[in-house]
Design a protein around this motif. Structure first.
Motif, PDB file in Angstrom:
ATOM      1  N   SER A  41       0.837  -1.198   0.000  1.00 31.41           N
ATOM      2  CA  SER A  41       0.000   0.000   0.000  1.00 31.41           C
ATOM      3  C   SER A  41       0.875   1.253   0.000  1.00 31.41           C
ATOM      4  O   SER A  41       1.872   1.317   0.722  1.00 31.41           O
ATOM      5  N   GLY A  42       0.507   2.207  -0.835  1.00 30.18           N
ATOM      6  CA  GLY A  42       1.249   3.476  -0.871  1.00 30.18           C
ATOM      7  C   GLY A  42       2.491   3.441  -1.738  1.00 30.18           C
ATOM      8  O   GLY A  42       3.248   4.417  -1.786  1.00 30.18           O
ATOM      9  N   LYS A  45       1.263   2.413  -7.064  1.00 27.45           N
ATOM     10  CA  LYS A  45       0.635   1.625  -8.136  1.00 27.45           C
ATOM     11  C   LYS A  45      -0.520   2.385  -8.804  1.00 27.45           C
ATOM     12  O   LYS A  45      -0.577   2.498 -10.026  1.00 27.45           O
ATOM     13  N   SER A  46      -1.441   2.905  -7.976  1.00 27.63           N
ATOM     14  CA  SER A  46      -2.582   3.630  -8.543  1.00 27.63           C
ATOM     15  C   SER A  46      -2.127   4.880  -9.280  1.00 27.63           C
ATOM     16  O   SER A  46      -2.694   5.239 -10.315  1.00 27.63           O
ATOM     17  N   THR A  47      -1.112   5.529  -8.749  1.00 28.30           N
ATOM     18  CA  THR A  47      -0.640   6.766  -9.382  1.00 28.30           C
ATOM     19  C   THR A  47      -0.094   6.481 -10.778  1.00 28.30           C
ATOM     20  O   THR A  47      -0.296   7.275 -11.697  1.00 28.30           O
TER      21      THR A  47
HETATM   22  N1  LIG Z   1      -3.901  13.214  -4.851  1.00 28.61           N
HETATM   23  C1  LIG Z   1      -2.958  12.935  -3.948  1.00 28.61           C
HETATM   24  N2  LIG Z   1      -2.513  13.887  -3.099  1.00 28.61           N
HETATM   25  C2  LIG Z   1      -1.550  13.641  -2.188  1.00 28.61           C
HETATM   26  N3  LIG Z   1      -0.957  12.429  -2.031  1.00 28.61           N
HETATM   27  C3  LIG Z   1      -1.368  11.440  -2.837  1.00 28.61           C
HETATM   28  C4  LIG Z   1      -2.376  11.632  -3.831  1.00 28.61           C
HETATM   29  N4  LIG Z   1      -2.572  10.457  -4.487  1.00 28.61           N
HETATM   30  C5  LIG Z   1      -1.715   9.583  -3.929  1.00 28.61           C
HETATM   31  N5  LIG Z   1      -0.997  10.164  -2.948  1.00 28.61           N
HETATM   32  C6  LIG Z   1       0.047   9.523  -2.140  1.00 28.61           C
HETATM   33  O1  LIG Z   1       0.924   8.881  -3.033  1.00 28.61           O
HETATM   34  C7  LIG Z   1       1.391   7.656  -2.475  1.00 28.61           C
HETATM   35  C8  LIG Z   1       1.124   6.545  -3.462  1.00 28.61           C
HETATM   36  O2  LIG Z   1      -0.280   6.372  -3.565  1.00 28.61           O
HETATM   37  P1  LIG Z   1      -0.931   5.302  -4.530  1.00 28.61           P
HETATM   38  O3  LIG Z   1      -2.406   5.363  -4.304  1.00 28.61           O
HETATM   39  O4  LIG Z   1      -0.415   5.464  -5.888  1.00 28.61           O
HETATM   40  O5  LIG Z   1      -0.352   3.933  -3.909  1.00 28.61           O
HETATM   41  P2  LIG Z   1      -0.842   2.452  -4.121  1.00 28.61           P
HETATM   42  O6  LIG Z   1       0.378   1.630  -4.245  1.00 28.61           O
HETATM   43  O7  LIG Z   1      -1.837   2.384  -5.217  1.00 28.61           O
HETATM   44  O8  LIG Z   1      -1.559   2.156  -2.728  1.00 28.61           O
HETATM   45  P3  LIG Z   1      -2.858   1.245  -2.372  1.00 28.61           P
HETATM   46  O9  LIG Z   1      -2.456  -0.188  -2.637  1.00 28.61           O
HETATM   47  O10 LIG Z   1      -3.071   1.525  -0.918  1.00 28.61           O
HETATM   48  O11 LIG Z   1      -3.959   1.726  -3.257  1.00 28.61           O
HETATM   49  C9  LIG Z   1       0.698   7.490  -1.144  1.00 28.61           C
HETATM   50  O12 LIG Z   1       1.573   7.931  -0.135  1.00 28.61           O
HETATM   51  C10 LIG Z   1      -0.498   8.415  -1.257  1.00 28.61           C
HETATM   52  O13 LIG Z   1      -0.869   8.897   0.010  1.00 28.61           O
END
Ligand SMILES: Nc1ncnc2c1ncn2[C@@H]1O[C@H](COP(=O)(O)OP(=O)(O)OP(=O)(O)O)[C@@H](O)[C@H]1O
Length: 255
Positions: A41-42, A45-47
């Motif tokens: 998590s974090g 990936k989503s970004t």
């Molecule tokens: N719009 C935003 N503003 C500020 N911080 C953000 C934003 N979107 C994502 N983050 C931060 O960027 C980091 C990566 O987030 P992301 O959602 O891409 O991770 P992830 O690997 O998809 O996590 P998960 O498995 O929990 O969905 C995290 O620390 C998140 O808090």
């Protein structure tokens, strides 16, 4: 517009405030490739998906989707935004499926599927209705066209969401944890639709915790941690024989 179905990223960086979330991400995804992205998590990936889809703009790096500069282009010293209309057109060639199905609650399943072609592309209503019927059948929901989202299970709503994306005839489908919000017994029906799509040659990038799906369906796997791609390669090879200690530690927890 001719089909391409490829994604190319070189040294993509993205920060939110002082936090750098993507650190020099490189991607090379071929047409018809199924790529799963895993990681804690974090990790970002989503970004990555949101940048490929134009929901976020990258801070630097090269991004080409369907063979074209996506949203902006880079010259030696500067970034130049492509016209917003161009980005909007590019985004219609990508389907995105979210964890929360994001259907329009006041539209039936059938209307949800028709909404993109009719409202965004100005497609013929009769043709779009016929296609919506076919798409509903293709995701195993023939006969559910008149149901509103609230009358459908999570698995059914997610299948409608996939059909809605497909109605735009995308070359690439992006999935952000598409089964994470589902009851365990509904996960299989959504994965079955995704497997079917994979067999048809759709390029797919799937952020998932479903390691069974990754092992069975993915061509390539990317493991992300702390904004970096730590390991990438053949999905089955990494899942059975990860090289990097961080990948090993993650897989020990989830497998
Ligand atoms: N719009 C935003 N503003 C500020 N911080 C953000 C934003 N979107 C994502 N983050 C931060 O960027 C980091 C990566 O987030 P992301 O959602 O891409 O991770 P992830 O690997 O998809 O996590 P998960 O498995 O929990 O969905 C995290 O620390 C998140 O808090």
């Amino acid at each position: 517009m001719s089909a391409d179905g490829t994604i190319l990223a070189k040294k993509i960086r993205k920060s939110f405030g002082h936090k750098t979330v993507l650190k020099d991400i490189d991607l090379e995804i071929a047409s018809g490739e199924i790529c799963c992205i895993i990681g804690p998590s974090g990790s970002g990936k989503s970004t990555v998906l949101r940048c490929i889809n134009g929901l976020e703009t990258v801070d630097s790096g090269v991004l080409k989707v369907n063979g074209e500069d996506f949203g902006y282009y880079e010259t030696e010293n500067a970034y130049h935004a492509l016209p917003p209309k161009k980005l909007a057109e590019q985004r219609t060639r990508l389907g995105m499926v979210f964890q929360q199905f994001n259907l329009f609650p006041n539209m039936t399943a059938h209307e949800n599927i028709m909404s993109g072609p009719v409202l965004v592309k100005g497609a013929d209503k009769k043709e779009s209705a016929k296609r919506a019927h076919e798409l509903l059948a293709s995701v195993g929901l023939a006969g559910f066209g008149d149901y509103y989202p609230a009358q459908l299970s999570g698995g059914q709503q997610q299948r409608v969401a996939i059909a809605r994306s497909l109605a735009m005839d995308p070359e690439i489908m992006l999935f952000d944890e598409p089964t994470s919000a589902l009851d365990p017994e509904k996960v299989g029906e959504v994965l079955a639709v995704m497997k079917d799509l994979a067999k048809k040659g759709m390029t797919m990038v799937v952020v998932t915790h479903e390691m069974g799906f990754a092992r069975e369906v993915a061509d390539s796997l990317i493991f992300m941690d702390d904004g970096y791609i730590v390991e990438r390669g053949d999905a089955r090879e990494i899942l059975s024989n990860p090289k990097e200690p961080r990948t090993q530690a993650f897989l020990e927890q989830v497998l």
